[in-house]
Scaffold this motif. Sequence first.
Motif, short mmCIF file in Angstrom:
data_model
loop_
_atom_site.label_atom_id
_atom_site.label_comp_id
_atom_site.label_asym_id
_atom_site.label_seq_id
_atom_site.Cartn_x
_atom_site.Cartn_y
_atom_site.Cartn_z
N PRO B 733 0.80 -1.22 0.00
CA PRO B 733 0.00 0.00 0.00
C PRO B 733 0.84 1.28 0.00
CG PRO B 733 0.03 -0.96 2.19
CD PRO B 733 0.78 -1.91 1.29
N VAL B 734 2.16 1.16 0.14
CA VAL B 734 2.96 2.37 0.30
C VAL B 734 3.71 2.77 -0.96
CG1 VAL B 734 3.25 1.99 2.77
CG2 VAL B 734 5.00 1.15 1.22
N THR B 735 3.56 2.02 -2.05
CA THR B 735 4.32 2.33 -3.26
C THR B 735 3.39 2.45 -4.46
OG1 THR B 735 4.62 0.00 -3.80
CG2 THR B 735 6.33 1.04 -2.48
N PRO B 736 3.86 3.14 -5.53
CA PRO B 736 3.07 3.20 -6.75
C PRO B 736 2.89 1.79 -7.31
CG PRO B 736 4.97 4.68 -6.87
CD PRO B 736 5.14 3.85 -5.65
N PHE B 737 1.75 1.48 -7.78
CA PHE B 737 1.42 0.18 -8.37
C PHE B 737 1.50 -0.98 -7.37
CE2 PHE B 737 3.50 2.80 -11.67
CZ PHE B 737 2.43 2.99 -12.53
N GLY B 738 1.91 -0.72 -6.13
CA GLY B 738 2.01 -1.80 -5.15
C GLY B 738 3.29 -2.62 -5.24
N VAL B 739 4.32 -2.06 -5.91
CA VAL B 739 5.57 -2.82 -6.06
C VAL B 739 6.32 -2.90 -4.73
CG1 VAL B 739 5.83 -2.18 -8.48
CG2 VAL B 739 6.92 -0.77 -6.71
N ARG B 740 7.09 -3.95 -4.58
CA ARG B 740 8.11 -4.03 -3.53
C ARG B 740 9.43 -4.28 -4.25
NH1 ARG B 740 4.74 -5.40 1.12
NH2 ARG B 740 2.88 -6.46 0.37
N GLY B 741 10.54 -3.93 -3.61
CA GLY B 741 11.83 -4.18 -4.24
C GLY B 741 12.11 -5.67 -4.33
N VAL B 742 12.94 -6.07 -5.31
CA VAL B 742 13.15 -7.50 -5.50
C VAL B 742 14.61 -7.87 -5.73
CG1 VAL B 742 12.78 -7.54 -8.00
CG2 VAL B 742 12.15 -9.53 -6.62
N GLY B 743 15.46 -6.88 -5.91
CA GLY B 743 16.83 -7.19 -6.34
C GLY B 743 17.64 -7.98 -5.34
N GLU B 744 17.34 -7.87 -4.07
CA GLU B 744 18.24 -8.43 -3.06
C GLU B 744 17.69 -9.66 -2.35
OE1 GLU B 744 20.35 -4.95 -1.00
OE2 GLU B 744 18.43 -4.10 -1.55
N THR B 745 16.39 -9.91 -2.52
CA THR B 745 15.68 -10.95 -1.75
C THR B 745 16.42 -12.28 -1.71
OG1 THR B 745 13.56 -9.94 -2.23
CG2 THR B 745 13.54 -12.27 -1.68
N GLY B 746 16.89 -12.72 -2.86
CA GLY B 746 17.47 -14.06 -2.94
C GLY B 746 18.73 -14.26 -2.12
N THR B 747 19.41 -13.18 -1.74
CA THR B 747 20.64 -13.36 -0.95
C THR B 747 20.33 -13.82 0.47
OG1 THR B 747 20.63 -11.05 -0.24
CG2 THR B 747 21.92 -11.58 -2.22
N ILE B 748 19.09 -13.65 0.90
CA ILE B 748 18.80 -13.83 2.34
C ILE B 748 18.65 -15.29 2.77
CG2 ILE B 748 17.19 -13.22 4.20
CD1 ILE B 748 16.62 -10.61 2.66
N PRO B 749 17.85 -16.13 2.08
CA PRO B 749 17.52 -17.42 2.68
C PRO B 749 18.52 -18.57 2.53
CG PRO B 749 16.18 -17.08 0.71
CD PRO B 749 16.98 -15.83 0.91
N PRO B 750 19.44 -18.61 1.55
CA PRO B 750 20.23 -19.83 1.41
C PRO B 750 20.99 -20.25 2.68
CG PRO B 750 20.41 -18.58 -0.61
CD PRO B 750 19.70 -17.70 0.41
#
Lengths: 163, 795
Positions: B733-750
């Motif tokens: 609800p806080v961004t245009p079009f409802g986007v969230r950033g995605v560039g870094e997500t994958g580094t977190i869970p492995p």
Amino acid sequence: MDELATEELVEITVTVNGTVHRERVSPRMHAADFLRQRLGLTGTHIGCEQGVCGMCTVLLDGEAVKGCLLLAPQLDGRELRTVESLAQGGELAPLQQAFKDCGGLQCGFCTPGFLMTATALRESGRRLDREQIREELSGVLCRCTGYDGILTAVDRVLNGEQR
Amino acid sequence: MSSVEVAEQQAPSLIGSSVPRKEDDRLLQGDGRFTDDVEPARSLHMAVGRCPFPHARIESIEAAEAAAMPGVHQVLTGVEVEARTEPISVLRPVPGAADLPFYALASEVCVFEGQPVVSVVAESRQLAEDAVEAIWIDYEPLAHVSDPIAALAPEAPVLHPERMDSNLLASNPQGRGEPEKRLAEAVVVVEDSFRIGRVSPLPMEPRAVVAEWRPGARELIAHVSTQVPHLVRMQLAESLRLGESEVRVVTGDVGGGFGLKLGLYPEDLLACLHAIELRRPVKWTEDRVEHFRASTHAREAVHDFRIAADAEGRFLAMTDTYVTDLGGQNSPFGSAQLSSIVFTGPYRVEDATVERRVAVTNKTPIGAYRGYGQPEVNFARELLVDRLARRLGRDPLELRLQNMLSEEELPWKNAVGALYDSGDYGRCLRMVAERIDYGGLRAAGRGPRPDGRYVGVGFTSFVERTGYASARFLANRGSRFGAHESVTLRANRSGGIDLYTGVSTFGQSNETAFAQICAEVHGIDYAAVRVHAGDTGATPLNTGAFASRTLIAGSGAVREAAAALRAKTLRIAAARLELEPDALEIAGDVVRCREQPQRAIGLAEIHVAAITGQGIPGDEEPGLEVTAHFEPSAAAFAYGSAAAVVAVDAETGEFEIERFVMAHDSGRIVNPRAVEGQVRGALAQGFGAALSEELRYEEDSGQLLNGTMLDYFVPTASDLPPIELLHTEVPSPVTPFGVRGVGETGTIPPGASIANAVCDALAEFGVEISSLPITPERVWRALREASNGGEGLEG
């Protein structure tokens, strides 16, 4: 710049992407520098200059080799192909189109290395499954894609759509 | 904004479509323009001499012989650089930190191996390198400290005694409630110290700079491989004592950034200084040996984490005191700071405190890297959640779901005041459990299988802050940039739109996403939008691409600019067609009446009318160009969960990741193929840091042991496990079009999921892992330690 170097220059004749070039080169200039600095073929990139990363992969007499491990004088009498040879008349080659369709590139710095490696695989006529392709492509590093799109693109071109 | 709504109603949506990337054709044909591809006529070449010791005093520099060598044009040393420039500023300093100014060349004391000491410019790179070899520098090695914990011990040598009385650069406590009280009351407390290894972001393109100076024009053009051209322009102007108008930074294609190319490096400044003094173009391209020592490193941290729970498994408190390694001095951006923001993860915890302690060591400066503290703290917390489950005899999946914030509890303000905007955290976790058939795996047991290997399942859940909360938030932390993005749209006479952005292109598909949004909002064909990125002489002054912030801020700027351009286009067309603007639509290359599509006028004709001012309404200004600035109302929190299934050989410690499933939510997705590429690419870097990548320093000499690509192991195509991706799409609800950033997500869970899986597989041996990377040797040592009853063996 070369006139300042103390070493003797070596004259070579090399065919690059179908054009014959006669050049005088420093014996310590490597092939990737030769392509970029002498011939202006900057599609061949340089990433480590020790033969590990694969950015500078080109085809030497049809075989994929790392340009940074070859000295320019070794090119004498040989035939070289680079990424600039792939598209014809502004039309992407099937391999290039597959990379585009499959998310096979992001920053694009490694892309010429993968394209030339895959071109050699394709021309070899070998039948390779996805796991074998994965092994074959392990000589080129990519830090952006996680390789999945690259593998899918090469698999598609080598083995057709019937995956 | 009504025009936006109109546009969204009619065209088949471009947003959400995997359209072909704008960037691809040139890159596929070898026609990208990376910085090393630029070589102006009469260019000279720079080489840099570097300190070989981790800590040393420069006793003397003898450069006369080198300066006299044929083809050598200039040698600079630190004394000269200090006289002629200002220190390089830090874009995002650690709050409360002592100012540690650094110049492009060291003049008295070097604080890390690889620190620039002399620079030489010659006719060729080879001659410049030969001249560097001919410079004799006499060093007095000083006592060094490599380990960040050791650096904080009282006996450690103080590395910046003129400004600090210890190596603790800053200490930043945050949090709320009374966690100590809860810990005392708790039925169970789990705690440990977790070590996260030092890694290199390692973009495939090394850093590079080409500098040109025209003294009469007072114009410096610096081609720099950077994620932030406008910020580099500011830093260059400051350090060179120039006005910003005298500096133009041009960034073409960038061969990967990942946080490493954030801000002005010493070599960028040196090339410019030489170019100014020599009145010749000066070029420098980093080699990989330099890259491993002088480009920023990442991650290294030690987290002392505690979780308290009651008998029912409810989390009562969390605390995390962690030490991050700064290296010898600041990087141009500063070290990672987000561990504190997300340390409680997706869980319901009222009482929680965190303290960041930043230590100075004699190692290469730490900079930003994809994740920026979030993978590190996620590793510590999620390993403890599994240990807590084992202590309580609970299922780790159930324990997570019990403590996870529900959809209804959001928005939620966590213990440090960060606002989790929206989402269904539990759903992602349930999705990965279902996909790996967790029930089936549990029923089959942990083995050993006929091949002797034990099978384990590891989960991890996380939240990820993407973008910046606001300019106010940044100002409170001394950051030297804003939270907004700016975009210029300019109609052209061919009927197309040129989009100008200071966001440089380094693989994030920014050109594609911006063009998609522009075409969607405006109505023009996607193919008719051309993106021009990265030239500060041509683009509006912006912030830059980092912190997963580009689309969060940039999408709003593109939307506003496209809506304004569309509105003016419709007004001009309406006058010509003698209709009301509301009756018109833009469809591809024409403006037409919605009810009577044959009443149409070409977009090119409208553009020409506006650009010439000929044939536009009297009350309309000529020109068709809009610049918009947009700051989102808050940062968006992406989130997700992952599960790893591993098979472990309990004799050797070798293990295989048989499955890895991740479910994530990046809000509304603009280009699904680009998003999948971002997630997979970040996962590959996450697997590298989890399994094989670690920069190791030799204790006695303090020197980097594996600073080449031959012995620093980046994952190849053969090294990655099978990856299955799932996603949900809850709009923010806080961004245009409802986007969230995605560039870094994958580094977190492995890291966390693999460690949890290995410990789960070896649960009957009581094996615990506490450090990254997880190598077979470390697993073997943990097995030995467990069988020795906890005697310290883990290395």
